[in-house]
Design a protein around this motif. Structure first.
Motif, short mmCIF file in Angstrom:
data_model
loop_
_atom_site.label_atom_id
_atom_site.label_comp_id
_atom_site.label_asym_id
_atom_site.label_seq_id
_atom_site.Cartn_x
_atom_site.Cartn_y
_atom_site.Cartn_z
N ASP A 93 13.75 -4.21 -20.41
CA ASP A 93 14.26 -4.87 -19.20
C ASP A 93 13.78 -4.16 -17.95
OD1 ASP A 93 15.57 -6.68 -20.82
OD2 ASP A 93 17.56 -5.80 -20.52
N TYR A 94 13.79 -2.83 -17.97
CA TYR A 94 13.33 -2.06 -16.82
C TYR A 94 11.84 -2.29 -16.59
CZ TYR A 94 12.30 1.84 -13.71
OH TYR A 94 11.87 2.60 -12.66
N ILE B 41 20.42 4.44 -23.94
CA ILE B 41 19.10 4.03 -23.49
C ILE B 41 18.33 3.61 -24.73
CG2 ILE B 41 16.98 4.71 -22.30
CD1 ILE B 41 19.49 4.68 -20.51
N THR C 42 22.64 2.16 -9.44
CA THR C 42 21.99 1.86 -10.72
C THR C 42 22.09 3.01 -11.72
OG1 THR C 42 19.84 2.67 -10.01
CG2 THR C 42 20.32 0.36 -9.58
N LYS D 234 15.83 -2.22 -25.63
CA LYS D 234 16.17 -3.38 -24.79
C LYS D 234 16.31 -2.96 -23.34
CE LYS D 234 18.15 -7.51 -23.89
NZ LYS D 234 17.63 -7.88 -22.61
N VAL D 235 16.98 -1.86 -23.08
CA VAL D 235 17.16 -1.37 -21.71
C VAL D 235 15.81 -1.04 -21.09
CG1 VAL D 235 18.11 0.54 -20.34
CG2 VAL D 235 19.50 -0.51 -22.13
#
Length: 70
Positions: A51-52, A44, A35, A47-48
């Motif tokens: 999602d995390y 980063i 990952t 959105k990233v």
């Protein structure tokens, strides 16, 4: 959508909650080499991070559903 600072704060709080209250689940939050981005400067963005955060929430929810003792 929340700003990046709010997302980071929520991720930190949720991670601490998992570490403190669900140590059996915390071990699964260790970074997996698969990952970790292979790029030197990965993008980063909100959105990233959103999602995390959602993946952490889903992980905890699934854990609670499958390990709930009545």
């Amino acid at each position: 959508m929340k700003n990046l600072q709010e997302l980071l704060k929520e991720i930190t709080e949720l991670t601490f909650n998992i570490e403190k209250n669900y140590p059996e689940l915390y071990q699964f939050l260790v970074e997996d080499p698969l990952t970790i981005p292979s790029e030197n400067h990965p993008d980063i963005n909100k959105k990233v991070m959103q999602d995390y955060l959602e993946s952490l929430k889903q992980l905890l929810a699934h854990h609670l559903e499958t390990h709930l003792t009545i």
